[in-house]
Design a protein around this motif. Structure first.
Motif, PDB file in Angstrom:
ATOM      1  N   ILE A 247       0.832  -1.211   0.000  1.00  0.00           N
ATOM      2  CA  ILE A 247       0.000   0.000   0.000  1.00  0.00           C
ATOM      3  C   ILE A 247       0.862   1.255   0.000  1.00  0.00           C
ATOM      4  CG2 ILE A 247      -1.577   1.349   1.454  1.00  0.00           C
ATOM      5  CD1 ILE A 247      -2.926  -1.354   2.174  1.00  0.00           C
ATOM      6  N   ASN A 248       2.017   1.183   0.661  1.00  0.00           N
ATOM      7  CA  ASN A 248       2.922   2.330   0.723  1.00  0.00           C
ATOM      8  C   ASN A 248       3.979   2.297  -0.376  1.00  0.00           C
ATOM      9  OD1 ASN A 248       2.107   3.951   3.131  1.00  0.00           O
ATOM     10  ND2 ASN A 248       2.271   1.937   4.091  1.00  0.00           N
ATOM     11  N   SER A 249       3.682   1.611  -1.466  1.00  0.00           N
ATOM     12  CA  SER A 249       4.540   1.553  -2.663  1.00  0.00           C
ATOM     13  C   SER A 249       5.949   1.047  -2.374  1.00  0.00           C
ATOM     14  CB  SER A 249       4.616   2.935  -3.329  1.00  0.00           C
ATOM     15  OG  SER A 249       3.338   3.370  -3.702  1.00  0.00           O
ATOM     16  N   GLY A 250       6.081   0.184  -1.382  1.00  0.00           N
ATOM     17  CA  GLY A 250       7.388  -0.387  -1.076  1.00  0.00           C
ATOM     18  C   GLY A 250       8.368   0.604  -0.487  1.00  0.00           C
ATOM     19  N   ASN A 251       7.860   1.661   0.129  1.00  0.00           N
ATOM     20  CA  ASN A 251       8.714   2.704   0.682  1.00  0.00           C
ATOM     21  C   ASN A 251       9.073   2.369   2.134  1.00  0.00           C
ATOM     22  OD1 ASN A 251       9.647   5.169   1.892  1.00  0.00           O
ATOM     23  ND2 ASN A 251       8.808   6.257   0.127  1.00  0.00           N
ATOM     24  N   ILE A 252      10.319   1.965   2.342  1.00  0.00           N
ATOM     25  CA  ILE A 252      10.752   1.562   3.682  1.00  0.00           C
ATOM     26  C   ILE A 252      10.751   2.756   4.630  1.00  0.00           C
ATOM     27  CG2 ILE A 252      12.669   0.593   5.027  1.00  0.00           C
ATOM     28  CD1 ILE A 252      13.365  -1.084   2.576  1.00  0.00           C
ATOM     29  N   LYS A 253      11.058   3.941   4.133  1.00  0.00           N
ATOM     30  CA  LYS A 253      11.061   5.129   4.987  1.00  0.00           C
ATOM     31  C   LYS A 253       9.668   5.377   5.575  1.00  0.00           C
ATOM     32  CE  LYS A 253      12.163  10.024   5.039  1.00  0.00           C
ATOM     33  NZ  LYS A 253      12.597  11.184   4.271  1.00  0.00           N
ATOM     34  N   ILE A 254       8.635   5.255   4.746  1.00  0.00           N
ATOM     35  CA  ILE A 254       7.265   5.430   5.238  1.00  0.00           C
ATOM     36  C   ILE A 254       6.921   4.328   6.233  1.00  0.00           C
ATOM     37  CG2 ILE A 254       4.826   5.359   4.582  1.00  0.00           C
ATOM     38  CD1 ILE A 254       5.638   6.705   1.936  1.00  0.00           C
ATOM     39  N   MET A 255       7.340   3.105   5.943  1.00  0.00           N
ATOM     40  CA  MET A 255       7.078   1.992   6.851  1.00  0.00           C
ATOM     41  C   MET A 255       7.753   2.225   8.201  1.00  0.00           C
ATOM     42  SD  MET A 255       5.043  -0.106   5.375  1.00  0.00           S
ATOM     43  CE  MET A 255       5.190  -1.496   6.477  1.00  0.00           C
ATOM     44  N   ALA A 256       8.970   2.731   8.180  1.00  0.00           N
ATOM     45  CA  ALA A 256       9.693   3.009   9.421  1.00  0.00           C
ATOM     46  C   ALA A 256       8.948   4.047  10.253  1.00  0.00           C
ATOM     47  CB  ALA A 256      11.114   3.472   9.117  1.00  0.00           C
ATOM     48  N   GLU A 257       8.442   5.080   9.591  1.00  0.00           N
ATOM     49  CA  GLU A 257       7.677   6.107  10.308  1.00  0.00           C
ATOM     50  C   GLU A 257       6.388   5.525  10.879  1.00  0.00           C
ATOM     51  OE1 GLU A 257       7.089   9.241   7.455  1.00  0.00           O
ATOM     52  OE2 GLU A 257       9.230   9.727   7.385  1.00  0.00           O
ATOM     53  N   LYS A 258       5.691   4.750  10.073  1.00  0.00           N
ATOM     54  CA  LYS A 258       4.434   4.142  10.509  1.00  0.00           C
ATOM     55  C   LYS A 258       4.648   3.193  11.690  1.00  0.00           C
ATOM     56  CE  LYS A 258       0.596   1.349   8.942  1.00  0.00           C
ATOM     57  NZ  LYS A 258      -0.278   1.026   7.885  1.00  0.00           N
ATOM     58  N   MET A 259       5.717   2.406  11.636  1.00  0.00           N
ATOM     59  CA  MET A 259       5.994   1.422  12.683  1.00  0.00           C
ATOM     60  C   MET A 259       6.757   2.016  13.862  1.00  0.00           C
ATOM     61  SD  MET A 259       7.044  -1.736  10.161  1.00  0.00           S
ATOM     62  CE  MET A 259       7.175  -3.000  11.427  1.00  0.00           C
ATOM     63  N   GLN A 260       7.197   3.247  13.700  1.00  0.00           N
ATOM     64  CA  GLN A 260       8.008   3.932  14.713  1.00  0.00           C
ATOM     65  C   GLN A 260       9.278   3.132  15.035  1.00  0.00           C
ATOM     66  OE1 GLN A 260       5.223   4.712  17.929  1.00  0.00           O
ATOM     67  NE2 GLN A 260       4.502   6.560  16.896  1.00  0.00           N
ATOM     68  N   LEU A 261       9.911   2.697  13.958  1.00  0.00           N
ATOM     69  CA  LEU A 261      11.157   1.953  14.057  1.00  0.00           C
ATOM     70  C   LEU A 261      12.180   2.599  13.137  1.00  0.00           C
ATOM     71  CD1 LEU A 261       9.718  -1.679  13.822  1.00  0.00           C
ATOM     72  CD2 LEU A 261      10.581  -0.556  15.884  1.00  0.00           C
TER      73      LEU A 261
END
Length: 84
Positions: free
Chosen positions: A52-66
């Motif tokens: 859903i986040n287009s494979g963007n690890i930076k967005i995933m890191a922000e979302k997961m707070q990691l």
């Protein structure tokens, strides 16, 4: 959710019967679960969010707070699991 683990012994379950609701056809055999269905619920949610986040690890890191490296390692572990 489809059960993946045997409640008696803890081994991985396989699909043995598929049924068509329209015509009643039944197909039997022994079919392993597809790799994505073999992931844990948490891993499945991660993959869904990642797509859903287009494979963007930076967005995933922000979302997961990691941290970015932590999320990258999590993704790498999922990739290894899917490659088996």
């Amino acid at each position: 959710m489809i059960p993946k683990i045997c409640p008696s012994c803890g081994d991985q379950l396989i699909v043995q019967t598929l049924n068509c609701n329209s015509c009643g056809t039944t197909v039997t055999g022994q079919y392993p679960l597809p790799p994505l269905l073999q992931l844990t619920p948490e891993e499945s949610q991660f993959v869904l969010d990642f797509v859903i986040n287009s494979g963007n690890i930076k967005i995933m890191a922000e979302k997961m707070q990691l941290s970015y490296p932590t999320v990258r390692n999590y993704l790498d572990n999922i990739i290894k699991k899917l490659e088996k």
